[in-house]
Design a protein around this motif. Structure first.
Motif, mmCIF file in Angstrom:
data_model
loop_
_atom_site.group_PDB
_atom_site.id
_atom_site.type_symbol
_atom_site.label_atom_id
_atom_site.label_comp_id
_atom_site.label_asym_id
_atom_site.label_seq_id
_atom_site.Cartn_x
_atom_site.Cartn_y
_atom_site.Cartn_z
ATOM 1 N N LEU A 13 48.073 21.124 47.273
ATOM 2 C CA LEU A 13 46.770 21.115 47.103
ATOM 3 C C LEU A 13 45.832 20.082 46.166
ATOM 4 C CD1 LEU A 13 45.768 25.420 46.645
ATOM 5 C CD2 LEU A 13 46.608 24.338 48.627
ATOM 6 N N PRO A 14 46.494 19.812 44.627
ATOM 7 C CA PRO A 14 46.010 18.277 44.263
ATOM 8 C C PRO A 14 46.302 17.094 45.112
ATOM 9 C CG PRO A 14 46.507 19.597 42.686
ATOM 10 C CD PRO A 14 47.404 20.618 44.396
ATOM 11 N N ASP A 15 47.185 17.165 45.858
ATOM 12 C CA ASP A 15 47.308 15.806 46.760
ATOM 13 C C ASP A 15 46.480 15.772 47.591
ATOM 14 O OD1 ASP A 15 48.923 15.137 44.933
ATOM 15 O OD2 ASP A 15 51.107 16.104 46.490
ATOM 16 N N ILE A 16 46.323 17.131 48.779
ATOM 17 C CA ILE A 16 45.650 17.056 49.572
ATOM 18 C C ILE A 16 44.039 16.751 48.984
ATOM 19 C CG2 ILE A 16 44.148 18.836 51.002
ATOM 20 C CD1 ILE A 16 47.417 19.045 51.500
ATOM 21 N N ALA A 17 43.115 17.242 47.778
ATOM 22 C CA ALA A 17 41.554 16.945 48.053
ATOM 23 C C ALA A 17 42.641 15.111 47.827
ATOM 24 C CB ALA A 17 41.565 17.436 46.074
ATOM 25 N N GLU A 18 43.042 15.192 47.897
ATOM 26 C CA GLU A 18 43.025 13.373 47.054
ATOM 27 C C GLU A 18 43.164 12.405 48.463
ATOM 28 O OE1 GLU A 18 46.104 10.314 45.205
ATOM 29 O OE2 GLU A 18 46.219 11.702 43.763
ATOM 30 N N LEU A 19 44.047 13.201 49.300
ATOM 31 C CA LEU A 19 44.335 12.493 50.618
ATOM 32 C C LEU A 19 42.496 13.030 51.033
ATOM 33 C CD1 LEU A 19 47.421 13.643 52.032
ATOM 34 C CD2 LEU A 19 46.209 11.581 51.986
ATOM 35 N N LEU A 20 42.283 13.282 51.077
ATOM 36 C CA LEU A 20 40.627 13.693 52.449
ATOM 37 C C LEU A 20 39.400 13.049 51.164
ATOM 38 C CD1 LEU A 20 41.170 17.976 52.868
ATOM 39 C CD2 LEU A 20 41.610 15.671 54.620
ATOM 40 N N ASP A 21 40.213 12.964 49.950
ATOM 41 C CA ASP A 21 39.102 12.488 48.646
ATOM 42 C C ASP A 21 38.096 13.281 48.508
ATOM 43 O OD1 ASP A 21 37.902 9.926 47.414
ATOM 44 O OD2 ASP A 21 36.963 9.746 48.903
ATOM 45 N N VAL A 22 38.303 14.674 48.131
ATOM 46 C CA VAL A 22 37.118 15.828 48.167
ATOM 47 C C VAL A 22 37.741 16.193 47.089
ATOM 48 C CG1 VAL A 22 36.639 15.662 50.189
ATOM 49 C CG2 VAL A 22 38.062 17.159 49.477
ATOM 50 N N LYS A 23 36.763 17.455 46.093
ATOM 51 C CA LYS A 23 36.978 18.043 45.235
ATOM 52 C C LYS A 23 38.689 19.339 45.466
ATOM 53 C CE LYS A 23 33.143 16.405 41.899
ATOM 54 N NZ LYS A 23 32.298 17.514 41.284
ATOM 55 N N ILE A 24 38.673 19.508 44.400
ATOM 56 C CA ILE A 24 39.729 21.208 44.819
ATOM 57 C C ILE A 24 39.279 21.958 45.487
ATOM 58 C CG2 ILE A 24 39.713 21.453 42.357
ATOM 59 C CD1 ILE A 24 43.075 21.774 44.200
ATOM 60 N N THR A 25 38.064 21.783 44.532
ATOM 61 C CA THR A 25 37.000 22.606 45.002
ATOM 62 C C THR A 25 36.980 23.114 46.682
ATOM 63 O OG1 THR A 25 34.819 22.194 44.552
ATOM 64 C CG2 THR A 25 36.198 23.876 42.970
ATOM 65 N N LYS A 26 37.174 22.187 47.115
ATOM 66 C CA LYS A 26 36.628 21.752 48.675
ATOM 67 C C LYS A 26 37.979 22.204 49.456
ATOM 68 C CE LYS A 26 34.977 21.155 53.098
ATOM 69 N NZ LYS A 26 33.978 20.605 53.517
ATOM 70 N N VAL A 27 39.011 21.871 48.798
ATOM 71 C CA VAL A 27 40.188 22.122 49.322
ATOM 72 C C VAL A 27 40.751 23.721 49.612
ATOM 73 C CG1 VAL A 27 42.897 22.337 49.305
ATOM 74 C CG2 VAL A 27 41.200 20.490 49.233
ATOM 75 N N HIS A 28 40.027 24.513 48.614
ATOM 76 C CA HIS A 28 40.149 26.061 48.522
ATOM 77 C C HIS A 28 39.197 26.190 49.266
ATOM 78 C CE1 HIS A 28 42.418 26.439 44.724
ATOM 79 N NE2 HIS A 28 42.325 24.700 44.367
ATOM 80 N N ARG A 29 38.283 26.126 48.866
ATOM 81 C CA ARG A 29 36.718 26.286 50.409
ATOM 82 C C ARG A 29 37.546 26.400 51.648
ATOM 83 N NH1 ARG A 29 32.658 24.453 47.954
ATOM 84 N NH2 ARG A 29 32.687 22.444 48.655
ATOM 85 N N LEU A 30 38.560 25.047 51.975
ATOM 86 C CA LEU A 30 39.289 24.797 53.370
ATOM 87 C C LEU A 30 40.418 25.804 53.862
ATOM 88 C CD1 LEU A 30 39.213 21.197 53.200
ATOM 89 C CD2 LEU A 30 37.535 22.205 55.204
ATOM 90 N N LEU A 31 41.005 26.371 52.757
ATOM 91 C CA LEU A 31 42.035 26.958 52.957
ATOM 92 C C LEU A 31 40.940 29.153 53.218
ATOM 93 C CD1 LEU A 31 44.237 26.939 50.508
ATOM 94 C CD2 LEU A 31 44.877 26.427 52.823
ATOM 95 N N ALA A 32 39.968 29.159 52.511
ATOM 96 C CA ALA A 32 39.184 30.776 52.410
ATOM 97 C C ALA A 32 38.814 30.530 53.817
ATOM 98 C CB ALA A 32 38.240 30.538 51.077
ATOM 99 N N GLU A 33 38.211 28.960 54.650
ATOM 100 C CA GLU A 33 37.173 29.434 55.870
ATOM 101 C C GLU A 33 38.291 29.003 57.164
ATOM 102 O OE1 GLU A 33 34.945 25.617 55.734
ATOM 103 O OE2 GLU A 33 33.732 27.264 53.957
ATOM 104 N N ASP A 34 39.519 29.028 56.632
ATOM 105 C CA ASP A 34 40.673 29.453 57.867
ATOM 106 C C ASP A 34 40.593 28.112 58.405
ATOM 107 O OD1 ASP A 34 41.662 31.696 57.163
ATOM 108 O OD2 ASP A 34 40.600 32.062 58.466
ATOM 109 N N ALA A 35 40.401 27.176 58.255
ATOM 110 C CA ALA A 35 40.597 25.062 57.891
ATOM 111 C C ALA A 35 41.600 25.129 58.695
ATOM 112 C CB ALA A 35 39.441 24.581 57.916
ATOM 113 N N LEU A 36 42.751 25.521 57.046
ATOM 114 C CA LEU A 36 43.670 25.391 56.356
ATOM 115 C C LEU A 36 44.842 26.546 56.672
ATOM 116 C CD1 LEU A 36 43.611 21.909 53.887
ATOM 117 C CD2 LEU A 36 44.221 21.784 56.422
ATOM 118 N N LEU A 37 45.634 25.968 56.476
ATOM 119 C CA LEU A 37 47.215 27.073 55.147
ATOM 120 C C LEU A 37 47.528 27.108 54.280
ATOM 121 C CD1 LEU A 37 48.189 28.375 59.334
ATOM 122 C CD2 LEU A 37 47.048 29.796 57.679
ATOM 123 N N ALA A 38 48.132 27.868 53.499
ATOM 124 C CA ALA A 38 49.107 27.165 52.204
ATOM 125 C C ALA A 38 50.079 28.260 52.451
ATOM 126 C CB ALA A 38 47.913 27.008 51.231
#
Length: 125
Positions: A13-38
């Motif tokens: 997840l931290p790697d995804i945040a870095e790739l997307l240039d967003v905060k880790i909380t945004k990656v958690h939100r993408l997971l919660a919104e079903d835009a990503l799966l982990a």
């Protein structure tokens, strides 16, 4: 077959945040919104530690910027409607389907969203 055998390239997840240039909380939100799966995979440091990771194929390069594959969100929603767990959805997305000439994820990446979603929707019946 284990998911880590089916899907070879994972990003934490931290790697995804870095790739997307967003905060880790945004990656958690993408997971919660079903835009990503982990999925939990063994950590790079070894041992019995497991870390949440996302398949690298969910991220696409768009010029100098990376982004989440846009057609993924709706497809995940349809798989959720079919009551697929994250693991089942990941397995379905990455398993080769000869009629698609590859996996459903490859078809999504190649712009065949309608056909993939038609098949995902049929899973619910």
């Amino acid at each position: 077959m284990e998911l880590t055998e089916l899907i070879k390239d994972w990003r934490t997840l931290p790697d995804i945040a870095e790739l997307l240039d967003v905060k880790i909380t945004k990656v958690h939100r993408l997971l919660a919104e079903d835009a990503l799966l982990a999925h939990r995979i063994p950590s790079a440091s070894g041992g019995n530690d497991l870390v949440r990771a996302v398949p690298a194929a969910f991220i696409v390069e768009d010029g100098e910027k990376s982004r989440v594959l846009e057609s993924l969100r709706g497809t995940i929603t349809l798989l959720r409607d079919a009551r697929y767990s994250d693991e089942e959805a990941l397995r379905w997305l990455f398993t080769v389907d000869e009629s698609l000439n590859g996996s459903p994820l490859e078809a999504l990446r190649n712009g065949h969203k309608t056909e993939v979603r038609r098949r995902a929707q049929a899973l619910a019946w």
